[in-house]
Design a protein around this motif. Structure first.
Motif, PDB file in Angstrom:
ATOM      1  N   ASP A  40       1.302 -20.027  77.911  1.00 45.57           N
ATOM      2  CA  ASP A  40       2.651 -19.697  77.464  1.00 45.57           C
ATOM      3  C   ASP A  40       3.612 -20.642  78.182  1.00 45.57           C
ATOM      4  O   ASP A  40       3.886 -20.490  79.365  1.00 45.57           O
ATOM      5  N   TRP A  41       4.106 -21.619  77.480  1.00 49.08           N
ATOM      6  CA  TRP A  41       4.924 -22.670  78.096  1.00 49.08           C
ATOM      7  C   TRP A  41       6.328 -22.196  78.455  1.00 49.08           C
ATOM      8  O   TRP A  41       7.040 -22.868  79.182  1.00 49.08           O
ATOM      9  N   ASP A  42       6.751 -21.047  77.976  1.00 46.43           N
ATOM     10  CA  ASP A  42       8.103 -20.557  78.260  1.00 46.43           C
ATOM     11  C   ASP A  42       8.335 -20.274  79.734  1.00 46.43           C
ATOM     12  O   ASP A  42       9.458 -20.374  80.224  1.00 46.43           O
ATOM     13  N   ASN A  43       7.285 -19.912  80.468  1.00 42.01           N
ATOM     14  CA  ASN A  43       7.433 -19.541  81.867  1.00 42.01           C
ATOM     15  C   ASN A  43       7.043 -20.647  82.841  1.00 42.01           C
ATOM     16  O   ASN A  43       6.995 -20.414  84.048  1.00 42.01           O
ATOM     17  N   VAL A  44       6.750 -21.840  82.337  1.00 45.28           N
ATOM     18  CA  VAL A  44       6.337 -22.943  83.190  1.00 45.28           C
ATOM     19  C   VAL A  44       7.558 -23.770  83.582  1.00 45.28           C
ATOM     20  O   VAL A  44       8.308 -24.219  82.710  1.00 45.28           O
ATOM     21  N   PRO A  45       7.776 -23.986  84.886  1.00 47.83           N
ATOM     22  CA  PRO A  45       8.885 -24.851  85.306  1.00 47.83           C
ATOM     23  C   PRO A  45       8.728 -26.256  84.714  1.00 47.83           C
ATOM     24  O   PRO A  45       7.602 -26.758  84.582  1.00 47.83           O
ATOM     25  N   ASP A  46       9.820 -26.864  84.347  1.00 46.73           N
ATOM     26  CA  ASP A  46       9.792 -28.181  83.700  1.00 46.73           C
ATOM     27  C   ASP A  46       9.009 -29.217  84.484  1.00 46.73           C
ATOM     28  O   ASP A  46       8.305 -30.034  83.897  1.00 46.73           O
ATOM     29  N   GLU A  47       9.101 -29.185  85.809  1.00 46.97           N
ATOM     30  CA  GLU A  47       8.435 -30.214  86.620  1.00 46.97           C
ATOM     31  C   GLU A  47       6.909 -30.106  86.569  1.00 46.97           C
ATOM     32  O   GLU A  47       6.215 -31.047  86.941  1.00 46.97           O
ATOM     33  N   PHE A  48       6.349 -28.990  86.079  1.00 45.01           N
ATOM     34  CA  PHE A  48       4.905 -28.822  86.004  1.00 45.01           C
ATOM     35  C   PHE A  48       4.354 -28.972  84.589  1.00 45.01           C
ATOM     36  O   PHE A  48       3.144 -29.026  84.394  1.00 45.01           O
ATOM     37  N   LYS A  49       5.213 -29.033  83.588  1.00 40.50           N
ATOM     38  CA  LYS A  49       4.755 -29.028  82.193  1.00 40.50           C
ATOM     39  C   LYS A  49       3.870 -30.224  81.849  1.00 40.50           C
ATOM     40  O   LYS A  49       2.851 -30.059  81.181  1.00 40.50           O
ATOM     41  N   ALA A  50       4.231 -31.408  82.292  1.00 40.28           N
ATOM     42  CA  ALA A  50       3.434 -32.594  81.949  1.00 40.28           C
ATOM     43  C   ALA A  50       2.041 -32.513  82.566  1.00 40.28           C
ATOM     44  O   ALA A  50       1.041 -32.799  81.895  1.00 40.28           O
ATOM     45  N   ASP A  51       1.963 -32.104  83.832  1.00 39.84           N
ATOM     46  CA  ASP A  51       0.656 -31.991  84.489  1.00 39.84           C
ATOM     47  C   ASP A  51      -0.198 -30.905  83.843  1.00 39.84           C
ATOM     48  O   ASP A  51      -1.394 -31.088  83.629  1.00 39.84           O
ATOM     49  N   ASP A  56      -4.589 -29.171  80.145  1.00 39.86           N
ATOM     50  CA  ASP A  56      -4.942 -28.397  78.954  1.00 39.86           C
ATOM     51  C   ASP A  56      -5.766 -29.222  77.968  1.00 39.86           C
ATOM     52  O   ASP A  56      -6.531 -28.668  77.193  1.00 39.86           O
ATOM     53  N   ARG A  57      -5.632 -30.535  78.010  1.00 40.38           N
ATOM     54  CA  ARG A  57      -6.369 -31.415  77.096  1.00 40.38           C
ATOM     55  C   ARG A  57      -7.753 -31.784  77.613  1.00 40.38           C
ATOM     56  O   ARG A  57      -8.551 -32.363  76.890  1.00 40.38           O
ATOM     57  N   LEU A  58      -8.056 -31.462  78.875  1.00 38.71           N
ATOM     58  CA  LEU A  58      -9.344 -31.833  79.455  1.00 38.71           C
ATOM     59  C   LEU A  58     -10.466 -30.924  78.961  1.00 38.71           C
ATOM     60  O   LEU A  58     -10.248 -29.756  78.668  1.00 38.71           O
ATOM     61  N   GLU A  59     -11.653 -31.482  78.901  1.00 39.10           N
ATOM     62  CA  GLU A  59     -12.838 -30.696  78.560  1.00 39.10           C
ATOM     63  C   GLU A  59     -13.213 -29.817  79.752  1.00 39.10           C
ATOM     64  O   GLU A  59     -12.841 -30.089  80.890  1.00 39.10           O
TER      65      GLU A  59
END
Length: 107
Positions: A40-51, A56-59
């Motif tokens: 749920d991306w709504d609760n993730v601080p912006d500075e952590f979203k890219a990481d 999330d894309r890793l196997e």
């Protein structure tokens, strides 16, 4: 209402889980979707979203390797010193936290 084709082995595993736990098949399936769905991306601080998006894309194998990696005391000390906003917690000197990321992900 949604119709979803589920492979027989997965369906049988869900049925077996429902039977073993005394829960309904629907409840088991909804729980599986909830825990297995993207974050749920709504609760993730912006500075952590890219990481987090990169993770999330890793196997599963790559995530397991990261999760079980052993770090030396020196590596963990460096992480601790750069983890908070790129600033060393014990001094006023500033260091870019992004420089620590390749260091921590190193094999």
């Amino acid at each position: 209402m949604l119709t979803l084709q589920i492979p027989d082995p997965i369906y049988q595993r869900l049925v077996n889980t429902a039977n073993a736990t005394g829960r309904s098949l629907e409840e088991v399936m909804l729980h599986a979707l909830k825990v297995g769905s993207p974050p749920d991306w709504d609760n993730v601080p912006d500075e952590f979203k890219a990481d987090l998006a990169a993770l999330d894309r890793l196997e599963d194998e790559a995530l397991w390797k990261i999760a079980t990696a052993q770090k030396t005391l020196e590596e963990m000390t460096r992480y601790r010193d750069t983890a908070c906003c790129g600033t060393n917690w014990y001094s006023n000197s500033s260091e870019q936290s992004s420089s620590a990321i390749p260091y921590l992900n190193r094999d």
